[in-house]
Write a protein that holds these residues in place. Sequence first.
Motif, short mmCIF file in Angstrom:
data_model
loop_
_atom_site.label_atom_id
_atom_site.label_comp_id
_atom_site.label_asym_id
_atom_site.label_seq_id
_atom_site.Cartn_x
_atom_site.Cartn_y
_atom_site.Cartn_z
N LEU A 4 30.80 3.40 -45.60
CA LEU A 4 29.65 2.50 -45.52
C LEU A 4 30.14 1.06 -45.37
O LEU A 4 31.00 0.61 -46.12
CB LEU A 4 28.80 2.61 -46.79
CG LEU A 4 27.61 1.64 -46.87
CD1 LEU A 4 26.60 1.94 -45.77
CD2 LEU A 4 26.95 1.70 -48.24
N VAL A 5 29.56 0.35 -44.40
CA VAL A 5 29.89 -1.06 -44.17
C VAL A 5 28.60 -1.86 -44.28
O VAL A 5 27.60 -1.52 -43.65
CB VAL A 5 30.53 -1.28 -42.79
CG1 VAL A 5 30.86 -2.76 -42.58
CG2 VAL A 5 31.78 -0.43 -42.63
N ASN A 6 28.63 -2.92 -45.08
CA ASN A 6 27.44 -3.78 -45.21
C ASN A 6 27.86 -5.24 -45.12
O ASN A 6 28.42 -5.80 -46.05
CB ASN A 6 26.72 -3.52 -46.53
CG ASN A 6 25.46 -4.39 -46.66
OD1 ASN A 6 24.97 -4.93 -45.67
ND2 ASN A 6 24.97 -4.54 -47.87
N ALA A 7 27.57 -5.86 -43.98
CA ALA A 7 27.79 -7.29 -43.80
C ALA A 7 26.46 -7.99 -43.55
O ALA A 7 26.41 -9.03 -42.90
CB ALA A 7 28.75 -7.54 -42.65
N ALA A 8 25.38 -7.39 -44.09
CA ALA A 8 24.04 -7.95 -43.88
C ALA A 8 23.53 -8.58 -45.17
O ALA A 8 23.72 -9.76 -45.42
CB ALA A 8 23.10 -6.85 -43.38
N ARG A 9 22.86 -7.78 -46.02
CA ARG A 9 22.32 -8.26 -47.28
C ARG A 9 22.64 -7.25 -48.39
O ARG A 9 22.57 -6.04 -48.18
CB ARG A 9 20.80 -8.46 -47.19
CG ARG A 9 20.39 -9.65 -46.37
CD ARG A 9 20.71 -10.96 -47.09
NE ARG A 9 20.19 -12.12 -46.38
CZ ARG A 9 20.86 -12.81 -45.49
NH1 ARG A 9 22.09 -12.47 -45.16
NH2 ARG A 9 20.31 -13.87 -44.91
N GLY A 10 22.94 -7.76 -49.57
CA GLY A 10 23.29 -6.88 -50.69
C GLY A 10 22.15 -6.01 -51.15
O GLY A 10 22.35 -4.89 -51.61
#
Length: 311
Positions: free
Chosen positions: A224-230
């Motif tokens: 899982l990659v999240n570079a948007a919003r926590g």
Amino acid sequence: MPTTLITTPTFARHADRPWQILKEADAGPRRLPTAELLQHAAEADALIVGMDPITAEVMDAAPRLKVIAKHGVGVDTIDMAAARTRGIPVVCAPGSNSRAVAEYTFGLLLSATRSLTASHTEVAAGGWPKLFGPELHGKTLGIVGFGRIGRLLAGYARAFGMELLAHDPYVQGDDIRAHGAEPAALDDLLARADAVSLHTPPDPSGAPLLDRARLAAMKPGAVLVNAARGGLVDEHALAELLGSGHLGAAALDAFSTEPLPADHPLRMAPRTLLTSHMAACTPEANQAMGAMVAEDVVRVLAGEAPHHQAR
């Protein structure tokens, strides 16, 4: 002379032009720590903000306020309904950091799958590990949110020979296919993708898009990659699923609370790469972002319509 209060520390950090735009227009730019915003809000004709929560309380404390500028793209930290009620336009910088974030996201994916930071940590400590990780070629990347950043990411992934799934309820299937991806419902994407990258704003309700059930439904071993919003991810459930081995790895640049608390479970979760919400931090994006919002602030203060008003 009007006063423009700037609370984001990254405004014009790597470019003089945004600051010059405000000074040449006599917009009265002045830096201010976020903690002092409410105290000095009454002085503001314009605000340029980063991740600061701009609430109805802040707006009511600023009777001269004519424009709020988000030094970035997402305006979820601004009470848009309150701004509309008070007739205060909110402007942002769409597209200014898309390439920076897309490049960074792909870097997170590559680093997480091949354990680059884990190897660095061990080598720096005197070790010499041989850490195995899968090749990206032939794997399936699921992109949740297929706007500017998602489409750029899709191009990078295709160059590595990845198969693509994309979920975005606001984008037509033919448009998704034209960028080399297969349209998919969210739950189908989660079940099929070897890696999932998030590029969508959070739900206004605050509920995570990937709650415990959806994280558990992801393909075993997925990244899982999240570079948007926590707020998009149930972070406690993510830590547990990494600990159990159900998920292969996670790379996160955004968190529900920032900076990350000392006792946050993701700090101790295995196969986890954590960075400090810096995907957009390139000199190129910094200049483009600052110039776009500065120019719109000047337009509004001059009684003109902004070019990049958020809705």
